[in-house]
Design an enzyme around this catalytic site. Structure first.
Site, PDB file in Angstrom:
ATOM      1  CG  PHE A  12      -2.193   0.778   1.007  1.00  0.00           C
ATOM      2  CD1 PHE A  12      -3.135   0.389   0.081  1.00  0.00           C
ATOM      3  CD2 PHE A  12      -2.440   1.929   1.746  1.00  0.00           C
ATOM      4  CE1 PHE A  12      -4.293   1.122  -0.116  1.00  0.00           C
ATOM      5  CE2 PHE A  12      -3.600   2.668   1.564  1.00  0.00           C
ATOM      6  CZ  PHE A  12      -4.532   2.263   0.626  1.00  0.00           C
ATOM      7  CE  LYS A  97      10.751  -0.926 -12.003  1.00  0.00           C
ATOM      8  NZ  LYS A  97       9.904   0.165 -11.462  1.00  0.00           N
ATOM      9  CB  VAL A 124       6.620  -2.629 -19.471  1.00  0.00           C
ATOM     10  CG1 VAL A 124       7.474  -2.028 -20.585  1.00  0.00           C
ATOM     11  CG2 VAL A 124       7.159  -3.984 -19.067  1.00  0.00           C
ATOM     12  CB  ILE A 128       2.817   3.590 -22.110  1.00  0.00           C
ATOM     13  CG1 ILE A 128       3.230   5.051 -21.941  1.00  0.00           C
ATOM     14  CG2 ILE A 128       2.782   3.224 -23.587  1.00  0.00           C
ATOM     15  CD1 ILE A 128       4.636   5.361 -22.423  1.00  0.00           C
ATOM     16  N   GLY A 179      10.627  13.375  -6.021  1.00  0.00           N
ATOM     17  CA  GLY A 179      10.052  12.041  -5.909  1.00  0.00           C
ATOM     18  C   GLY A 179      10.135  11.222  -7.174  1.00  0.00           C
ATOM     19  CD  GLU A 182      12.366   4.600  -5.255  1.00  0.00           C
ATOM     20  OE1 GLU A 182      12.419   4.772  -4.019  1.00  0.00           O
ATOM     21  OE2 GLU A 182      11.300   4.438  -5.874  1.00  0.00           O
ATOM     22  CG  ASP A 193      13.629   0.554 -13.978  1.00  0.00           C
ATOM     23  OD1 ASP A 193      12.915   0.006 -13.124  1.00  0.00           O
ATOM     24  OD2 ASP A 193      13.157   1.261 -14.900  1.00  0.00           O
ATOM     25  CE  LYS A 197      10.425   0.142 -16.015  1.00  0.00           C
ATOM     26  NZ  LYS A 197      10.468   1.608 -15.865  1.00  0.00           N
TER      27      LYS A 197
END
Length: 325
Positions: A12, A97, A124, A128, A179, A182, A193, A197
């Site tokens: 959450f 991912k 991904v 989109i 934000g 990270e 990262d 994807k």
């Protein structure tokens, strides 16, 4: 009216709250959150009408829960929860991912071994709908190339370096303050990262699981103010571009900074936006642009997967393999 499907939600945080807020906008959707599993019960939370627990088995072992939605940041725990849920006959949605990209061999087995569906549009490109497009709309077309700006954090950093002449370090601090990055931004800025994807897209585009060891990956940490200035004098911008091609049955994958000119579809894609270009033999090139991260875009992708599940949808990778063969 149909009896609502009951959802067990893992996580959450940003995406979980985004999904929850999006779901509230569709009160007539035949699904409702029954339980939410979180790491810490002592944190203050919105939506106190929800039932929170820190025991995963309260969700996985509940025969009345039909759908598991996994939105946590721990890839190992996520893999365990997804597999247990599928074994229990529950449909599953994930946005993880890293877990999916590193476990594509398992994912391919899950898709063929279980009657339940496993969907992950939100893994991904944020908002989109690229996985659905590649798996559905382009299913009967031969895809030759996919290019993309697949990481909003890196794109935001490079945009700020371009606009203000900042160093990488200055732009990174700004991205973290807003934000978009990270506290530990390694996965984003390193290109890893985006490579997760890209591997997911390769699986859906070609029906194969590429070895991530073969990926050519280069970090944007090496991009300097001088590189940005040099690109600017040439009327170009530097973007972290993920590229996927198949030639002579060989798949090549790369994620690296590239100079793009004004005639490139990615030139005007700035800040945290993502863009993905799909090249097909039949209908040519298609470009998708949108928000690649954030609570509401990613939460909306999870919601769209939920709608597809309720309509009986599952991925068709095996059919693509047959078509291409």
């Amino acid at each position: 009216m149909k009896t609502p499907k009951k959802i067990g939600l893992f996580g959450f945080g940003t995406v979980g709250k985004g999904f929850y807020e999006n779901l509230k906008k569709y009160p007539h959707l035949a699904a409702q959150i029954a339980k939410v599993c979180v790491k810490r019960l002592d944190l203050p939370r919105i939506g106190h009408e929800l039932y929170f627990t820190d025991n995963p088995e309260e969700l996985l072992g509940d025969s009345e829960i039909d759908i598991i939605i996994e939105l946590i940041d721990d890839p190992d725990a996520a893999k365990t929860y997804v597999e247990k849920a599928l074994l229990a006959g529950k449909d599953v949605i994930s946005a993880n991912k890293k877990m999916i990209g590193e476990s594509l061999q398992n994912v391919a087995i899950w898709h063929t071994s279980f009657d339940s569906s496993f969907l992950y549009e939100a893994a991904v490109g944020g908002g989109i709908p690229i996985v659905n497009a590649v798996d559905g709309f382009f299913r009967d077309q031969e895809i030759t190339e996919i290019r993309g700006i697949l990481n909003g954090s890196s794109n935001y950093i490079l945009t700020q370096m371009q606009l203000h002449g900042w160093t990488f370090e200055q732009a990174l601090k700004e991205a973290q303050a807003k934000g978009f990055a990270e506290r530990n931004p390694l996965l984003d800025v390193s290109g890893i990262d985006a490579s997760y994807k890209l591997s997911i897209l390769a699986y859906h585009a070609f029906g194969e699981v590429p070895s991530m060891k073969s990926f050519e990956i280069e970090s944007i940490e090496n991009v300097t103010k001088e590189d940005i200035k040099r690109a600017k004098t040439k009327g170009r911008k530097i973007k972290l571009v993920a590229s996927l091609k198949k030639t002579n049955q060989e798949i090549s994958c790369s994620v690296k900074p590239e100079m793009v000119g004004a005639n490139d579809e990615f030139y005007s894609v700035d800040f945290e936006n993502n863009a993905i270009s799909v090249e097909t033999l039949i209908s040519g090139r298609h470009v998708f642009v949108g928000k690649g991260a954030g609570a509401m875009p990613t939460g909306s992708a999870v919601l769209e997967d939920l709608k597809r599940l309720l309509n009986g949808y599952s991925y068709q990778v095996s059919n693509r393999i047959k078509t291409l063969a």
